[in-house]
Design a protein around this motif. Structure first.
Motif, PDB file in Angstrom:
ATOM      1  N   GLY A   6      -0.216  -7.030  -3.336  1.00  0.00           N
ATOM      2  CA  GLY A   6      -1.415  -6.286  -3.736  1.00  0.00           C
ATOM      3  C   GLY A   6      -1.099  -4.888  -4.203  1.00  0.00           C
ATOM      4  N   TRP A   7      -0.170  -4.232  -3.525  1.00  0.00           N
ATOM      5  CA  TRP A   7       0.250  -2.890  -3.932  1.00  0.00           C
ATOM      6  C   TRP A   7       0.912  -2.948  -5.313  1.00  0.00           C
ATOM      7  N   ASP A  10      -1.608  -3.919  -7.987  1.00  0.00           N
ATOM      8  CA  ASP A  10      -2.791  -3.060  -7.938  1.00  0.00           C
ATOM      9  C   ASP A  10      -4.056  -3.887  -7.677  1.00  0.00           C
ATOM     10  N   SER A  11      -3.930  -4.816  -6.704  1.00  0.00           N
ATOM     11  CA  SER A  11      -5.039  -5.694  -6.343  1.00  0.00           C
ATOM     12  C   SER A  11      -5.567  -5.287  -4.966  1.00  0.00           C
ATOM     13  N   THR A  12      -6.757  -4.730  -4.952  1.00  0.00           N
ATOM     14  CA  THR A  12      -7.370  -4.319  -3.688  1.00  0.00           C
ATOM     15  C   THR A  12      -7.561  -5.521  -2.777  1.00  0.00           C
ATOM     16  N   LEU A  15      -4.224  -6.531  -1.236  1.00  0.00           N
ATOM     17  CA  LEU A  15      -3.803  -5.476  -0.316  1.00  0.00           C
ATOM     18  C   LEU A  15      -4.540  -5.605   1.012  1.00  0.00           C
ATOM     19  N   TYR A  16      -5.872  -5.707   0.953  1.00  0.00           N
ATOM     20  CA  TYR A  16      -6.646  -5.832   2.192  1.00  0.00           C
ATOM     21  C   TYR A  16      -6.437  -7.171   2.886  1.00  0.00           C
TER      22      TYR A  16
END
Length: 97
Positions: A6-7, A10-12, A15-16
């Motif tokens: 995710g980092w 750039d995928s929120t 990441l969560y």
């Protein structure tokens, strides 16, 4: 891995998902290990109110068969996952090498 992906992408969402997946292992850890003295009352309260998975509920998973009670966070969804697992075809054991 989800958090790192995710980092990188750039995928929120990823990441969560990775952060939640990692943090969901904390209740599972405390079903197998005694919490430190400072955390013991808090962990006991969370397990008593079924916010964290209580050891006695997870012990049903460790009955030697390992075919029920898979949930590691609080065990709330064990009922329907057990129902589905009971209806899936049996998977043969892996060969011993």
């Amino acid at each position: 891995p989800f958090a790192m992906l995710g980092w990188w992408l750039d995928s929120t969402f990823l990441l969560y998902l990775g952060i939640f997946t990692a943090l969901s292992q904390v209740p599972h850890y405390y079903t197998h290990h005694e919490p430190p003295a400072l955390l013991k009352p808090l962990i006991a309260w969370l397990q008593r109110w079924r916010i964290f998975l209580p050891p006695e509920k997870h012990d049903a998973h460790h009955n030697g068969v390992y075919d029920t009670n898979f949930c590691v966070l609080a065990g709330w969804s064990d009922w329907w996952i057990n129902w589905i697992a009971a209806r899936l075809p049996a998977v043969p054991p892996l060969p011993v090498i």
